[in-house]
Scaffold this active site. Structure first.
Site, PDB file in Angstrom:
ATOM      1  N   VAL A  11      -3.437   2.807  -2.054  1.00 52.62           N
ATOM      2  CA  VAL A  11      -4.333   1.745  -1.600  1.00 52.62           C
ATOM      3  C   VAL A  11      -3.732   0.956  -0.433  1.00 52.62           C
ATOM      4  O   VAL A  11      -4.387   0.717   0.574  1.00 52.62           O
ATOM      5  CB  VAL A  11      -4.685   0.810  -2.779  1.00 52.62           C
ATOM      6  CG1 VAL A  11      -5.350  -0.467  -2.296  1.00 52.62           C
ATOM      7  CG2 VAL A  11      -5.604   1.537  -3.747  1.00 52.62           C
ATOM      8  N   THR A  86      -0.898  -1.376 -11.155  1.00 52.30           N
ATOM      9  CA  THR A  86      -1.220  -2.089 -12.401  1.00 52.30           C
ATOM     10  C   THR A  86      -1.409  -1.047 -13.503  1.00 52.30           C
ATOM     11  O   THR A  86      -2.521  -0.863 -14.008  1.00 52.30           O
ATOM     12  CB  THR A  86      -2.498  -2.939 -12.251  1.00 52.30           C
ATOM     13  OG1 THR A  86      -3.527  -2.138 -11.658  1.00 52.30           O
ATOM     14  CG2 THR A  86      -2.263  -4.159 -11.384  1.00 52.30           C
ATOM     15  N   ARG A 154     -11.789   6.269  -3.039  1.00 52.30           N
ATOM     16  CA  ARG A 154     -11.423   7.408  -3.885  1.00 52.30           C
ATOM     17  C   ARG A 154     -10.316   8.185  -3.202  1.00 52.30           C
ATOM     18  O   ARG A 154     -10.424   8.453  -2.001  1.00 52.30           O
ATOM     19  CB  ARG A 154     -12.597   8.381  -4.046  1.00 52.30           C
ATOM     20  CG  ARG A 154     -13.740   7.889  -4.850  1.00 52.30           C
ATOM     21  CD  ARG A 154     -14.961   8.757  -4.579  1.00 52.30           C
ATOM     22  NE  ARG A 154     -15.347   8.688  -3.170  1.00 52.30           N
ATOM     23  CZ  ARG A 154     -16.297   9.415  -2.611  1.00 52.30           C
ATOM     24  NH1 ARG A 154     -16.951  10.304  -3.320  1.00 52.30           N
ATOM     25  NH2 ARG A 154     -16.599   9.272  -1.331  1.00 52.30           N
ATOM     26  N   CYS A 267      -6.972   5.769 -11.934  1.00 52.80           N
ATOM     27  CA  CYS A 267      -7.834   4.598 -12.172  1.00 52.80           C
ATOM     28  C   CYS A 267      -8.645   4.649 -13.459  1.00 52.80           C
ATOM     29  O   CYS A 267      -8.487   3.779 -14.318  1.00 52.80           O
ATOM     30  CB  CYS A 267      -8.759   4.412 -10.973  1.00 52.80           C
ATOM     31  SG  CYS A 267      -7.862   3.928  -9.495  1.00 52.80           S
ATOM     32  N   ARG A 335      -1.448  11.570 -11.816  1.00 50.51           N
ATOM     33  CA  ARG A 335      -1.599  10.603 -12.901  1.00 50.51           C
ATOM     34  C   ARG A 335      -2.774  10.976 -13.812  1.00 50.51           C
ATOM     35  O   ARG A 335      -3.875  11.171 -13.349  1.00 50.51           O
ATOM     36  CB  ARG A 335      -1.749   9.187 -12.320  1.00 50.51           C
ATOM     37  CG  ARG A 335      -0.422   8.675 -11.753  1.00 50.51           C
ATOM     38  CD  ARG A 335      -0.540   7.297 -11.136  1.00 50.51           C
ATOM     39  NE  ARG A 335      -1.042   7.345  -9.778  1.00 50.51           N
ATOM     40  CZ  ARG A 335      -1.081   6.278  -8.959  1.00 50.51           C
ATOM     41  NH1 ARG A 335      -0.655   5.104  -9.392  1.00 50.51           N
ATOM     42  NH2 ARG A 335      -1.541   6.384  -7.727  1.00 50.51           N
TER      43      ARG A 335
HETATM   44  N1  LIG Z   1      -5.183   4.973  -6.198  1.00 43.19           N
HETATM   45  C1  LIG Z   1      -6.477   4.711  -6.110  1.00 43.19           C
HETATM   46  O1  LIG Z   1      -7.286   5.582  -5.879  1.00 43.19           O
HETATM   47  C2  LIG Z   1      -6.972   3.295  -6.308  1.00 43.19           C
HETATM   48  C3  LIG Z   1      -8.292   2.970  -5.964  1.00 43.19           C
HETATM   49  C4  LIG Z   1      -8.736   1.672  -6.139  1.00 43.19           C
HETATM   50  C5  LIG Z   1      -7.885   0.726  -6.675  1.00 43.19           C
HETATM   51  N2  LIG Z   1      -6.613   1.065  -7.035  1.00 43.19           N
HETATM   52  C6  LIG Z   1      -5.737   0.027  -7.564  1.00 43.19           C
HETATM   53  O2  LIG Z   1      -4.853  -0.392  -6.533  1.00 43.19           O
HETATM   54  C7  LIG Z   1      -3.567  -0.711  -7.074  1.00 43.19           C
HETATM   55  C8  LIG Z   1      -2.498   0.121  -6.393  1.00 43.19           C
HETATM   56  O3  LIG Z   1      -2.728   1.471  -6.696  1.00 43.19           O
HETATM   57  P1  LIG Z   1      -1.953   2.663  -5.956  1.00 43.19           P
HETATM   58  O4  LIG Z   1      -2.508   3.928  -6.489  1.00 43.19           O
HETATM   59  O5  LIG Z   1      -1.970   2.408  -4.500  1.00 43.19           O
HETATM   60  O6  LIG Z   1      -0.469   2.399  -6.535  1.00 43.19           O
HETATM   61  P2  LIG Z   1       0.888   3.149  -6.183  1.00 43.19           P
HETATM   62  O7  LIG Z   1       1.640   3.212  -7.445  1.00 43.19           O
HETATM   63  O8  LIG Z   1       0.589   4.401  -5.414  1.00 43.19           O
HETATM   64  O9  LIG Z   1       1.624   2.143  -5.167  1.00 43.19           O
HETATM   65  C9  LIG Z   1       2.097   0.876  -5.494  1.00 43.19           C
HETATM   66  C10 LIG Z   1       3.263   0.557  -4.580  1.00 43.19           C
HETATM   67  O10 LIG Z   1       3.654  -0.819  -4.770  1.00 43.19           O
HETATM   68  C11 LIG Z   1       5.064  -0.923  -4.610  1.00 43.19           C
HETATM   69  N3  LIG Z   1       5.529  -2.194  -5.175  1.00 43.19           N
HETATM   70  C12 LIG Z   1       5.563  -2.584  -6.475  1.00 43.19           C
HETATM   71  N4  LIG Z   1       6.020  -3.843  -6.583  1.00 43.19           N
HETATM   72  C13 LIG Z   1       6.288  -4.295  -5.319  1.00 43.19           C
HETATM   73  C14 LIG Z   1       6.759  -5.523  -4.765  1.00 43.19           C
HETATM   74  N5  LIG Z   1       7.060  -6.570  -5.535  1.00 43.19           N
HETATM   75  N6  LIG Z   1       6.908  -5.603  -3.428  1.00 43.19           N
HETATM   76  C15 LIG Z   1       6.609  -4.555  -2.625  1.00 43.19           C
HETATM   77  N7  LIG Z   1       6.128  -3.369  -3.100  1.00 43.19           N
HETATM   78  C16 LIG Z   1       5.979  -3.245  -4.428  1.00 43.19           C
HETATM   79  C17 LIG Z   1       5.568   0.326  -5.278  1.00 43.19           C
HETATM   80  O11 LIG Z   1       6.876   0.663  -4.865  1.00 43.19           O
HETATM   81  C18 LIG Z   1       4.528   1.373  -4.829  1.00 43.19           C
HETATM   82  O12 LIG Z   1       4.912   2.018  -3.638  1.00 43.19           O
HETATM   83  C19 LIG Z   1      -3.679  -0.480  -8.574  1.00 43.19           C
HETATM   84  O13 LIG Z   1      -4.005  -1.692  -9.206  1.00 43.19           O
HETATM   85  C20 LIG Z   1      -4.832   0.479  -8.687  1.00 43.19           C
HETATM   86  O14 LIG Z   1      -5.501   0.378  -9.931  1.00 43.19           O
HETATM   87  C21 LIG Z   1      -6.137   2.318  -6.843  1.00 43.19           C
END
Ligand SMILES: NC(=O)c1ccc[n+]([C@@H]2O[C@H](COP(=O)([O-])OP(=O)(O)OC[C@H]3O[C@@H](n4cnc5c(N)ncnc54)[C@H](O)[C@@H]3O)[C@@H](O)[C@H]2O)c1
Length: 439
Positions: A11, A86, A154, A267, A335
């Site tokens: 994201v 999360t 997505r 998700c 995941r």
């Molecule tokens: N992946 C999807 O398709 C998607 C779509 C919509 C919403 N979301 C939501 O968006 C959020 C992120 O999802 P994602 O898939 O991108 O996660 P991800 O696990 O791919 O990435 C999260 C990143 O945050 C970093 N991080 C954690 N704590 C940190 C901090 N204190 N400072 C700096 N960086 C930090 C981690 O190292 C990691 O690189 C989640 O809540 C998810 O539910 C995801």
């Protein structure tokens, strides 16, 4: 305008790069030093179509930068987005908010100017309030407004979804601070969407709930058609025609009516679980979502049983080729992928597993049991196999010619868990072919 994005995951990277593409100055910060180093070299650590080009182009133009130093990222930013993970908390299924809360506090402490702290991560209702408390406690001296801006992209089509979304949801607090936050976010989104995209401005709780309600609805829709598919098999109906007949009704819609091995991904599983927990704790349980979760969980194991049944009741000594490991095509995200449940069960039942995925093999390896043979391509995986299971519908698997497949294999069992092949063509090629919900 300058913004910061905390978290360089799916994201954070996609939204950061897209904002930069339309002229915003974006600094993305991540605690993972290896990830930041590779991004600085122009290497994107995830597989997402089009993302590498977007990242390298905007980095070259000086609009997109990467750092591990939060203070550097926050300096001068009008808005700071939280895009950290999360995941489900171990044990109880609630969303683990420790990354969100830690990042919110770090941003507040690092801030030297008023800013809007925007939660883009998917967070349960009430999190915005808690972020507000954290920020006020850390920085009573500074005007930091909190806002909620859930993300609906997505994986696999993330850039297209971010650039052309159906809507943007922005939740702000009541009062002048909320108005200021909304004005900043409208200004940020304006060059992306101009007049085409509706911006839905709500309270923070409503924005938080919209995201969960939307994901739970889609997960329920998938689960519904999966159960209809099971019924189709019993009564001799065809789930494709049922889905089409339903979906052409504008009130229902055609999307998310593809029967398959159960939803996975980063998700739906965690968000349905978190919504069910929040609802139960709030005294308003959503039994429909609870049932969706249970049905989907059971489905993944049931898929392994199907393979055993298709192979005559035993996998002892059999070689099973599995095409596709990621939870869906065009991503390397493993995941909650169905493969994580199915492959260990196939192996426990005595099968030798040969697997191939165009993008997710590196991610899959540490998550799956030892002893799987990872093939260099689809043909290598199926050569000499007794059974073939199509698990993720990558385009290159759709293109495999039935006769070629059949000639490469030792056995004749083909289990198409994504309904991509033509049953008649596969049977004509000599396969003992089965799919989901089709006669
Ligand atoms: N992946 C999807 O398709 C998607 C779509 C919509 C919403 N979301 C939501 O968006 C959020 C992120 O999802 P994602 O898939 O991108 O996660 P991800 O696990 O791919 O990435 C999260 C990143 O945050 C970093 N991080 C954690 N704590 C940190 C901090 N204190 N400072 C700096 N960086 C930090 C981690 O190292 C990691 O690189 C989640 O809540 C998810 O539910 C995801």
């Amino acid at each position: 305008m300058r913004i910061a994005m905390v978290g360089a995951g799916y994201v954070g990277l996609v939204s950061g790069a897209c904002f930069a593409e339309v002229g915003t100055e974006v600094c993305i910060v991540d605690t993972d030093a290896a990830k930041v180093a590779s991004l600085r070299e122009g290497k994107v650590p995830i597989y997402e179509p089009g993302l590498e080009r977007l990242v390298t182009d905007n980095a070259r133009e000086g609009r997109l930068s990467f750092t591990t130093d939060l203070a550097e990222a926050v300096r001068g930013a009008e808005a700071v987005f939280l895009a950290v993970g999360t995941p489900s908390r171990r044990g109880d299924g609630h969303a683990d908010l420790s990354y969100v809360f830690a990042a919110a506090e770090q941003v507040a402490r690092a801030a030297t100017q008023p800013l809007v702290l925007v939660t883009k991560s998917t967070v349960p209702v009430g999190t915005g309030r808690q972020v507000h408390e954290i920020v006020r406690a850390a920085r009573p001296d500074l005007a930091i407004e909190v806002a909620s801006n859930p993300e609906f992209l997505r994986e696999g089509n993330a850039i297209g979804d971010f650039m052309r979304p159906d809507r943007v949801v922005i939740g702000v607090e009541e009062g002048a601070g909320g108005e200021r936050a909304l004005a900043v976010l409208r200004r940020l989104y304006r060059p992306l969407y101009l007049i085409e995209t509706p911006i839905l401005a709500t309270g923070i709780e409503t924005a938080e709930l919209i995201k969960y309600a939307a994901n739970a609805f889609l997960a329920t829709k998938i689960t519904f058609i999966n159960e209809i598919a099971d019924l189709c098999e019993r009564v001799g109906a065809d789930v494709h025609d049922v889905a089409r007949g339903m979906g052409l009704d504008g009130r229902i819609g055609r999307k998310f009516l593809h029967a398959g091995p159960g939803y996975g991904g980063s998700c739906f599983p965690k968000d349905t679980l978190a919504l069910a927990r929040t609802a139960a704790d709030s005294g308003a349980p959503i039994r429909l979502v609870e049932a969706t979760i249970a049905v989907n969980e059971a489905r993944k194991s049931a898929m392994a049983d199907r393979v055993v049944a298709a192979c005559g009741g035993s996998l002892a000594g059999k070689v099973v080729a599995v095409l596709g490991l990621a939870f869906k095509p065009e991503t390397d995200d493993m995941r909650e992928a169905a493969s994580l449940v199915m492959l260990p069960r196939l192996m426990a039942a005595g099968a030798t597993v040969r697997a191939f995925d165009p993008a997710a093999m590196e991610q899959a390896r540490p998550l799956l049991p030892a002893g799987i043979h990872y093939a260099a391509n689809a043909l290598e995986a199926i050569t000499g196999a007794d059974a073939l299971v199509l698990l993720t519908e990558w385009n290159e698997f759709r293109a495999l010619a039935p006769e070629r497949l059949r000639a490469a294999m030792r056995g004749d069992v083909l289990l198409d868990l994504r309904n991509v092949y033509d049953p008649e063509a596969m049977r004509a090629a000599g396969f003992h072919y089965s799919s989901i919900g089709r006669p």
